[in-house]
Design an enzyme around this catalytic site. Structure first.
Site, mmCIF file in Angstrom:
data_model
loop_
_atom_site.group_PDB
_atom_site.id
_atom_site.type_symbol
_atom_site.label_atom_id
_atom_site.label_comp_id
_atom_site.label_asym_id
_atom_site.label_seq_id
_atom_site.Cartn_x
_atom_site.Cartn_y
_atom_site.Cartn_z
ATOM 1 N N ASN A 167 -53.936 23.808 7.617
ATOM 2 C CA ASN A 167 -54.340 23.965 9.019
ATOM 3 C C ASN A 167 -54.208 25.386 9.550
ATOM 4 O O ASN A 167 -54.950 25.790 10.443
ATOM 5 C CB ASN A 167 -53.586 22.967 9.911
ATOM 6 C CG ASN A 167 -52.084 23.110 9.823
ATOM 7 O OD1 ASN A 167 -51.539 23.517 8.798
ATOM 8 N ND2 ASN A 167 -51.399 22.761 10.892
ATOM 9 N N GLY A 203 -45.862 20.614 5.490
ATOM 10 C CA GLY A 203 -46.778 19.532 5.171
ATOM 11 C C GLY A 203 -46.281 18.213 5.718
ATOM 12 O O GLY A 203 -45.560 18.173 6.722
ATOM 13 N N SER A 204 -46.622 17.133 5.048
ATOM 14 C CA SER A 204 -46.327 15.802 5.564
ATOM 15 C C SER A 204 -44.866 15.419 5.304
ATOM 16 O O SER A 204 -44.253 15.863 4.330
ATOM 17 C CB SER A 204 -47.235 14.773 4.893
ATOM 18 O OG SER A 204 -46.838 14.562 3.545
ATOM 19 N N GLU A 209 -40.956 22.182 6.991
ATOM 20 C CA GLU A 209 -41.630 22.105 8.292
ATOM 21 C C GLU A 209 -42.630 20.954 8.190
ATOM 22 O O GLU A 209 -43.662 21.073 7.525
ATOM 23 C CB GLU A 209 -42.347 23.425 8.607
ATOM 24 C CG GLU A 209 -41.413 24.622 8.714
ATOM 25 C CD GLU A 209 -40.421 24.520 9.857
ATOM 26 O OE1 GLU A 209 -40.664 23.727 10.810
ATOM 27 O OE2 GLU A 209 -39.383 25.204 9.809
ATOM 28 N N LEU A 210 -42.310 19.839 8.860
ATOM 29 C CA LEU A 210 -43.060 18.609 8.632
ATOM 30 C C LEU A 210 -43.851 18.210 9.875
ATOM 31 O O LEU A 210 -44.271 19.043 10.650
ATOM 32 C CB LEU A 210 -42.096 17.510 8.172
ATOM 33 C CG LEU A 210 -41.207 17.896 6.975
ATOM 34 C CD1 LEU A 210 -40.246 16.776 6.616
ATOM 35 C CD2 LEU A 210 -42.041 18.289 5.767
ATOM 36 N N CYS A 266 -49.337 20.977 13.850
ATOM 37 C CA CYS A 266 -48.104 20.184 13.845
ATOM 38 C C CYS A 266 -47.586 19.919 15.261
ATOM 39 O O CYS A 266 -46.987 18.872 15.512
ATOM 40 C CB CYS A 266 -47.026 20.894 13.029
ATOM 41 S SG CYS A 266 -47.409 21.014 11.270
ATOM 42 N N GLU A 290 -48.317 10.556 13.414
ATOM 43 C CA GLU A 290 -48.965 11.838 13.684
ATOM 44 C C GLU A 290 -50.464 11.692 13.438
ATOM 45 O O GLU A 290 -50.891 11.444 12.309
ATOM 46 C CB GLU A 290 -48.391 12.927 12.775
ATOM 47 C CG GLU A 290 -49.001 14.290 13.012
ATOM 48 C CD GLU A 290 -48.406 15.361 12.107
ATOM 49 O OE1 GLU A 290 -48.262 16.507 12.560
ATOM 50 O OE2 GLU A 290 -48.075 15.046 10.940
#
Length: 480
Positions: free
Chosen positions: A158, A234-235, A254-255, A288, A382
């Site tokens: 992204n 990511g996820s 970083e989710l 995010c 999300e």
């Protein structure tokens, strides 16, 4: 001639050389479906070679003076500035990010590398008052920070240039070497930056770029003992898997999130609508900290909904390379199918689809949903799509509880003119960052950024990332 007219075969970057891979895969535009490049699919053996190159470069990077590391990063920022339009086009073509938004990402990326250059010059420890302890008399203590070694960086689609900068920049600043695995859909940005870093004078092996599948490249990085740290964006599902397999490696994650904003009764709605619409639909909501949930006080709810829907309907949908485009394609057909299913589920459960809710090709029209139950997927998961929920609340306390009723906790925002309300929200919202009188989507690149719960562990932001990417060493002198 545009980049779409120049379909090229890319290579892996290993030990300063562009290496042809054994296998390739076509990379297609998410918007048009056209093939835009041939991308190497690295094997475990090729990934092993990249890790070996990074391992050999660790001593050179660790011994490199801070001013030299800073100079490389400063030169990179200058080179990127000179080729900013080209960089924005690359982002737009490979990710379908509207080109105007892509230009903003390039500008932030330049700034991020400049911040990294500055941080390279101010990595420091502290002196310790050891004589505070009886046995510490006549001893001098201090700490230093040393590079951690090889960093495995796994980045998302992204923000394919700026989120790479948030890993590569501090890694170089701290004197580490890197093996970078970019997202499969957006490797061109990483390969472009790698070329610029070579031109900027980064030594061979200090950055290696290995494209391919997560189950091959990613798993190798996570499991290999030569890799000292994994930094992943990511996820949550993948992030939790990485943490479970990483053992004693340092891990920064970083989710995801389903970020929310609270609108108090005293807020001037006209002043915040444009900002909220931008937070919800920028980059098709594939952010995010995209604004996914709005909790508006009942006294301003109707006005907010009316103004928000009006502004949403004015958004322009189309080709990401058109400067007038606000919203373009989602990253994949599967994401379109998933989000349309979630919208249908919400509608069947009694929620109101106030606008949008339909797709054309890979484009999902900006969608506003009212009265959605908290247990629906569009609310509690999300969405990562141009979907926003607006719900009515009777009090700020109720809104704070609804925001906290989530597995995620990255950032949240609140609009209010009451200082006590703002302070209560800052204290009680269970998130990594609280934005007062702003959307949760606010981020500048030198601030600490990260979340709680399933939104991850550790912090990015150059100073804070450097701390994550270094080891503290204690030195004690005995003068007795």
């Amino acid at each position: 001639m545009t980049l779409k007219d120049k379909v090229s075969k890319k290579h892996l970057l290993i030990n300063g050389e562009w290496v042809e891979a054994k296998e390739y895969s076509p990379l297609r535009s998410p918007y048009s479906g056209e093939v835009i490049a041939e991308i190497p699919l690295a094997t475990e053996e090729e990934t092993d070679q990249a890790i070996e190159a990074a391992q050999k470069a660790t001593k050179l990077m660790a011994k490199m003076p801070a001013h030299q590391r800073a100079k490389i990063l400063e030169t990179l920022a200058h080179l990127l500035e000179e080729r900013a339009d080209e960089a924005a086009q690359i982002i737009s073509i490979e990710s379908a990010k509207p080109v105007t938004t892509a230009k903003g990402e390039v500008a932030r990326t330049i700034e991020t590398y400049k911040f990294a250059a500055e941080e390279a010059k101010r990595i420091h420890g502290e002196t310790l008052s050891l004589d505070a302890a009886r046995d510490g008399e006549n001893r001098l203590g201090y700490t230093v920070r040393e590079p951690i070694g090889v960093i495995g960086a796994i980045t998302p689609f992204n923000f394919p240039m700026n989120l790479v900068a948030h890993k590569v920049g501090p890694a170089i600043a701290a004197g580490n070497s890197i093996v970078l695995k970019p997202a499969s859909q957006t490797p061109l940005s990483s390969l472009f930056i790698a070329e610029l870093l070579q031109e900027a004078g980064l030594p061979a092996g200090a950055l290696n770029v290995v494209t391919g599948g997560g189950r091959v490249v990613g798993d190798k990085l996570v499991n290999d003992s030569r890799v000292s740290m994994i930094t992943f964006t990511g996820s949550p599902r993948v992030g939790i898997g990485i943490r479970n397999k990483a053992g004693l490696k340092r891990v920064t994650l970083e989710l995801g999130s389903n970020a929310a904003v609270i609108i108090d009764r005293d807020v001037d709605i006209d002043k915040i609508i444009s900002r909220c619409v931008t937070g919800a639909f920028s980059n098709q909501g594939q952010v995010c900290i995209s604004l996914q949930r709005v909790y508006a006080h009942e006294e301003v709810y109707d006005r907010f909904v009316e103004k928000f829907i009006e502004a949403t309907k004015r958004l322009r949908i189309g080709d990401p390379l058109d400067p007038e485009t606000d919203v373009s394609a989602l990253i994949s057909p599967n994401d379109v199918e998933r989000t349309v299913d979630w919208i249908l589920e919400a509608k069947q459960a009694g929620a109101i689809i106030a606008t949008g809710g339909k797709s054309e090709g890979n484009v999902l029209h900006p969608t506003v949903i009212l009265d959605a139950d908290t247990h629906l997927k569009v609310s509690c998961q999300e969405v990562f799509a141009p979907i926003v929920l607006i719900n009515k609340i009777q009090s700020i306390e109720e809104a704070i509880n609804l925001v906290n009723d989530s597995n995620y906790g990255l950032q949240a925002g609140i609009y209010t003119n009451d200082v006590r309300t703002a302070l209560d929200a800052a204290e009680n919202l269970q998130v990594g960052g609280v934005m007062i009188n702003d959307i949760p989507t606010f981020r500048v690149d030198n601030m600490p950024y990260g979340g709680v719960k399933e939104s991850g562990t550790g912090r990015e932001g150059l100073k804070y990332a450097v701390e994550e990417m270094t080891e503290m060493k204690l030195v004690v002198w005995n003068r007795n």
